[in-house]
Scaffold this motif. Structure first.
Motif, PDB file in Angstrom:
ATOM      1  N   ASN A 174       0.799  -1.230   0.000  1.00  0.00           N
ATOM      2  CA  ASN A 174       0.000   0.000   0.000  1.00  0.00           C
ATOM      3  C   ASN A 174       0.831   1.279   0.000  1.00  0.00           C
ATOM      4  N   ILE A 175       2.055   1.224   0.487  1.00  0.00           N
ATOM      5  CA  ILE A 175       2.851   2.450   0.621  1.00  0.00           C
ATOM      6  C   ILE A 175       3.962   2.500  -0.420  1.00  0.00           C
ATOM      7  N   ALA A 176       4.824   1.532  -0.417  1.00  0.00           N
ATOM      8  CA  ALA A 176       5.997   1.574  -1.299  1.00  0.00           C
ATOM      9  C   ALA A 176       5.579   1.516  -2.770  1.00  0.00           C
ATOM     10  N   LEU A 177       4.628   0.631  -3.073  1.00  0.00           N
ATOM     11  CA  LEU A 177       4.222   0.482  -4.463  1.00  0.00           C
ATOM     12  C   LEU A 177       3.548   1.756  -4.966  1.00  0.00           C
ATOM     13  N   ASN A 178       2.685   2.324  -4.196  1.00  0.00           N
ATOM     14  CA  ASN A 178       2.000   3.540  -4.621  1.00  0.00           C
ATOM     15  C   ASN A 178       2.978   4.694  -4.818  1.00  0.00           C
ATOM     16  N   ARG A 179       3.950   4.795  -3.916  1.00  0.00           N
ATOM     17  CA  ARG A 179       4.921   5.873  -4.039  1.00  0.00           C
ATOM     18  C   ARG A 179       5.742   5.743  -5.311  1.00  0.00           C
ATOM     19  N   GLU A 180       6.180   4.561  -5.622  1.00  0.00           N
ATOM     20  CA  GLU A 180       6.970   4.354  -6.840  1.00  0.00           C
ATOM     21  C   GLU A 180       6.126   4.568  -8.100  1.00  0.00           C
ATOM     22  N   LEU A 181       4.886   4.092  -8.028  1.00  0.00           N
ATOM     23  CA  LEU A 181       4.007   4.256  -9.178  1.00  0.00           C
ATOM     24  C   LEU A 181       3.681   5.729  -9.429  1.00  0.00           C
ATOM     25  N   GLN A 182       3.394   6.446  -8.378  1.00  0.00           N
ATOM     26  CA  GLN A 182       3.094   7.862  -8.508  1.00  0.00           C
ATOM     27  C   GLN A 182       4.300   8.637  -9.040  1.00  0.00           C
ATOM     28  N   GLN A 183       5.469   8.268  -8.610  1.00  0.00           N
ATOM     29  CA  GLN A 183       6.680   8.932  -9.094  1.00  0.00           C
ATOM     30  C   GLN A 183       6.885   8.672 -10.596  1.00  0.00           C
ATOM     31  N   ALA A 184       6.644   7.450 -11.029  1.00  0.00           N
ATOM     32  CA  ALA A 184       6.799   7.113 -12.444  1.00  0.00           C
ATOM     33  C   ALA A 184       5.764   7.853 -13.295  1.00  0.00           C
ATOM     34  N   GLN A 185       4.544   7.933 -12.813  1.00  0.00           N
ATOM     35  CA  GLN A 185       3.514   8.657 -13.552  1.00  0.00           C
ATOM     36  C   GLN A 185       3.827  10.152 -13.647  1.00  0.00           C
ATOM     37  N   ALA A 186       4.365  10.733 -12.575  1.00  0.00           N
ATOM     38  CA  ALA A 186       4.721  12.150 -12.598  1.00  0.00           C
ATOM     39  C   ALA A 186       5.843  12.415 -13.590  1.00  0.00           C
ATOM     40  N   GLU A 187       6.797  11.516 -13.672  1.00  0.00           N
ATOM     41  CA  GLU A 187       7.889  11.689 -14.631  1.00  0.00           C
ATOM     42  C   GLU A 187       7.363  11.635 -16.077  1.00  0.00           C
ATOM     43  N   VAL A 188       6.421  10.738 -16.329  1.00  0.00           N
ATOM     44  CA  VAL A 188       5.846  10.648 -17.672  1.00  0.00           C
ATOM     45  C   VAL A 188       5.095  11.936 -18.024  1.00  0.00           C
ATOM     46  N   GLN A 189       4.317  12.443 -17.088  1.00  0.00           N
ATOM     47  CA  GLN A 189       3.551  13.648 -17.346  1.00  0.00           C
ATOM     48  C   GLN A 189       4.465  14.844 -17.600  1.00  0.00           C
ATOM     49  N   THR A 190       5.523  14.968 -16.812  1.00  0.00           N
ATOM     50  CA  THR A 190       6.463  16.080 -16.983  1.00  0.00           C
ATOM     51  C   THR A 190       7.160  15.997 -18.341  1.00  0.00           C
ATOM     52  N   ALA A 191       7.586  14.813 -18.724  1.00  0.00           N
ATOM     53  CA  ALA A 191       8.273  14.648 -20.014  1.00  0.00           C
ATOM     54  C   ALA A 191       7.321  14.940 -21.181  1.00  0.00           C
ATOM     55  N   ARG A 192       6.062  14.550 -21.041  1.00  0.00           N
ATOM     56  CA  ARG A 192       5.102  14.798 -22.115  1.00  0.00           C
ATOM     57  C   ARG A 192       4.833  16.300 -22.285  1.00  0.00           C
ATOM     58  N   VAL A 193       4.670  17.006 -21.166  1.00  0.00           N
ATOM     59  CA  VAL A 193       4.423  18.448 -21.238  1.00  0.00           C
ATOM     60  C   VAL A 193       5.613  19.164 -21.859  1.00  0.00           C
ATOM     61  N   ASP A 194       6.813  18.763 -21.479  1.00  0.00           N
ATOM     62  CA  ASP A 194       8.014  19.387 -22.033  1.00  0.00           C
ATOM     63  C   ASP A 194       8.108  19.144 -23.531  1.00  0.00           C
ATOM     64  N   PHE A 195       7.778  17.929 -23.951  1.00  0.00           N
ATOM     65  CA  PHE A 195       7.832  17.592 -25.372  1.00  0.00           C
ATOM     66  C   PHE A 195       6.784  18.379 -26.168  1.00  0.00           C
ATOM     67  N   GLN A 196       5.567  18.459 -25.684  1.00  0.00           N
ATOM     68  CA  GLN A 196       4.515  19.186 -26.383  1.00  0.00           C
ATOM     69  C   GLN A 196       4.804  20.683 -26.423  1.00  0.00           C
ATOM     70  N   HIS A 197       5.380  21.210 -25.360  1.00  0.00           N
ATOM     71  CA  HIS A 197       5.727  22.635 -25.349  1.00  0.00           C
ATOM     72  C   HIS A 197       6.769  22.946 -26.422  1.00  0.00           C
ATOM     73  N   THR A 198       7.752  22.102 -26.571  1.00  0.00           N
ATOM     74  CA  THR A 198       8.785  22.319 -27.588  1.00  0.00           C
ATOM     75  C   THR A 198       8.185  22.188 -28.988  1.00  0.00           C
ATOM     76  N   GLN A 199       7.267  21.251 -29.159  1.00  0.00           N
ATOM     77  CA  GLN A 199       6.595  21.101 -30.452  1.00  0.00           C
ATOM     78  C   GLN A 199       5.811  22.361 -30.819  1.00  0.00           C
ATOM     79  N   ASN A 200       5.029  22.852 -29.867  1.00  0.00           N
ATOM     80  CA  ASN A 200       4.228  24.055 -30.133  1.00  0.00           C
ATOM     81  C   ASN A 200       5.114  25.258 -30.408  1.00  0.00           C
TER      82      ASN A 200
END
Length: 521
Positions: A276-302
């Motif tokens: 309940n704790i370790a898995l959620n923390r790692e999963l949330q961190q991975a999802q945040a990294e994906v979201q940040t990379a996607r926003v950075d990529f789309q911003h450069t495209q625009n």
């Protein structure tokens, strides 16, 4: 009378010339006969000794001379008569041709004076919904005439401006060319664009890594901590079951059961914590990294898209294309009215390259004297005249509240339709403002504006014939300004005459069909 006098004089001169030529020919004939007589006398005065020998020869020679003389005289006579006959025939032909031309001119004049007419049967008149209205009179429209000039509509003029600096590679359009919205006007090679493409590739790689990490975290077989906690929980559960079985058989101690139960509860708590704790923390961190990379990529495209990079360069590629090329596109459909640079020129960011104007409407700016500005209202009708486009109607769209201090005039703006582009910027015009009717300006004839039709450069109306139902005379008129649905008539109609106010277009169509049929025959 002058033409007939000249023709008679010409005929008299030709007759005199004919007489002179005949006199000359007659003189030549008389001289030839005298010469022949002299030759005969010479032959007669020949020696006596030769009379006997030459007597036989003289007679044939004398006969030959007379025959030759007669032939020559006959030939000249025939030629003279033929020449006289030819001149007489030519003169009579000219007179007849001239008379025929005069007759044709007179006939053409009489035909031009006769008015054309259109005839319809009663059923056609009823189906066409023809209505007539009389020519009326009203106080003449007071007009204010001032000078004006054509200007481009700034609301429909835009600049094509690149947002990056660099060197212009190609230019595809020039001044006067028509372009559609989105058309590529020029291409620019920009180092700034190449640098941004490098950042775009970096952002794309970071996004790929973040997505792979998220996929790894979401897979249960890679959750090491959870697997370890699960193994300990399984071992503690087995120990607890074995201890309980031994106690049931009487072979175990109570303290061993307590220890086994405590070990099980510890392993269960560790497993729950890892799940309940370790898995959620790692999963949330991975999802945040994906979201940040996607926003950075789309911003450069625009950012690249805004700076003019083509869509092809924004896609994943093998880096074989030149990513430094930016395109300049037309912001609207219209005519290129200004081009500031040529290929090879270096430009800075935000430097305008082209001016494009939509010429469907233009502005006419009239300079109205201070004393007359108060007579004008926004929305009032006006008449614009120019040598290039003739007469065009427009309306006042803006009156400048400020006066020019030097000329004491106000700028009055008219928005004028310009569908064929005949009005060009800078053209001088004469603007006539309708300032209402005024009894002091006299009276003028008016007809409904629906009665007026155009036939080429002519303005016509249809006048019904009172003595012939269904017949309408085609009348050419000269018109003035239009106001409140009525048009002023300068010439061609009289007060009290009637014109077709409704259905005139049907009559015009019928007239054109009849003329086409006559030309076909």
């Amino acid at each position: 009378m002058n033409d007939e006098t000249r023709k008679e004089t010409k005929d008299t001169e030709e007759a005199e010339m004919t007489k002179e030529n005949m006199s000359e020919r007659t003189g030549h004939h008389e001289r030839d006969e005298a010469e022949l007589a002299r030759l005969e006398n010479d032959f007669d005065r020949g020696g006596d000794g030769a009379e006997s020998s030459a007597n036989g020869e003289t007679k044939p020679r004398s006969m030959f001379a007379w025959i030759l003389t007669a032939v020559v005289v006959a030939v000249f006579a025939v030629l003279g008569l033929a020449w006289i006959a030819t001149r007489s025939s030519s003169s009579s032909t000219k007179v007849e041709v001239a008379a025929g031309e005069e007759k044709k001119e007179e006939d053409g004049h009489s035909e031009g004076e006769e008015g054309r007419e259109v005839k319809l049967d009663p059923e056609s008149v009823e189906s066409a919904g023809i209505e007539v209205e009389g020519v009326t009179q009203r106080p003449a429209i007071a007009k204010l005439y001032v000078t004006g000039a054509v200007e481009l509509n700034p609301e429909k003029t835009e600049m094509a401006t690149p947002l990056v600096g660099g060197r212009i590679d190609q230019v595809f359009y020039g001044v006067g060319d028509y372009v559609e919205r989105g058309a590529i006007l020029a291409t620019i090679s920009s180092p700034q664009l190449a640098e941004l493409h490098g950042k775009l590739n970096e952002a794309r790689n970071r996004l790929d890594l973040a997505q792979k990490n998220l996929a790894r975290v979401q897979k249960t077989e890679n959750r090491v901590s959870i697997l370890q906690a699960k193994a300990k929980l399984d071992e503690a559960d087995a120990t607890l079951r074995r201890t309980r079985r031994l106690i049931e058989l009487g072979a175990g101690a109570g303290k061993d059961l307590i220890a086994a139960e405590a070990g099980y509860r510890t392993a269960k708590a560790d497993y729950d914590f890892q799940s309940n704790i370790a898995l959620n923390r790692e999963l949330q961190q991975a999802q945040a990294e994906v979201q940040t990379a996607r926003v950075d990529f789309q911003h450069t495209q625009n950012q690249l898209r805004t700076l003019g990079s083509s869509e092809q360069n924004l896609q994943r590629d093998d880096h074989s294309r030149d990513a430094s090329v930016a395109v300049v596109r037309a912001p609207l459909s219209g005519v290129v009215t200004e081009r500031k640079f040529n290929a090879g020129a270096g430009i800075d960011a935000a430097s305008p390259l082209f001016a494009i104007s939509n010429l469907s409407t233009v502005y006419v700016i009239a300079n109205v004297p201070e004393s007359s500005v108060g007579k004008l209202l926004v929305g009032s009708a006006a008449e614009i005249r120019s040598t290039s486009s003739g007469t065009i109607n427009g309306r006042i769209s803006y009156i400048d509240p400020r006066l020019d201090e030097a000329t004491r005039t106000a700028r009055v703006r008219l928005e004028v339709p310009n569908p064929h582009g005949r009005l060009r910027a800078g053209t001088f015009t004469e603007v006539g403002f309708y300032t209402g009717t005024n009894a002091e300006s006299g009276e003028e004839l008016v007809v409904p504006s629906g009665a007026i039709q155009r036939e080429g450069d002519k303005t016509i109306v249809f006048v019904p014939k009172e003595d012939e139902p269904g017949a309408f005379e085609v009348r050419e008129i000269e018109i003035g300004g239009e106001m409140e649905g009525y048009t002023a008539v300068k010439s061609g109609l009289k007060l009290g005459e009637k014109v077709v106010s409704k259905g005139s277009f049907t009559l015009k169509t019928q007239m054109q069909k009849g003329e086409m049929g006559e030309h076909g025959h």
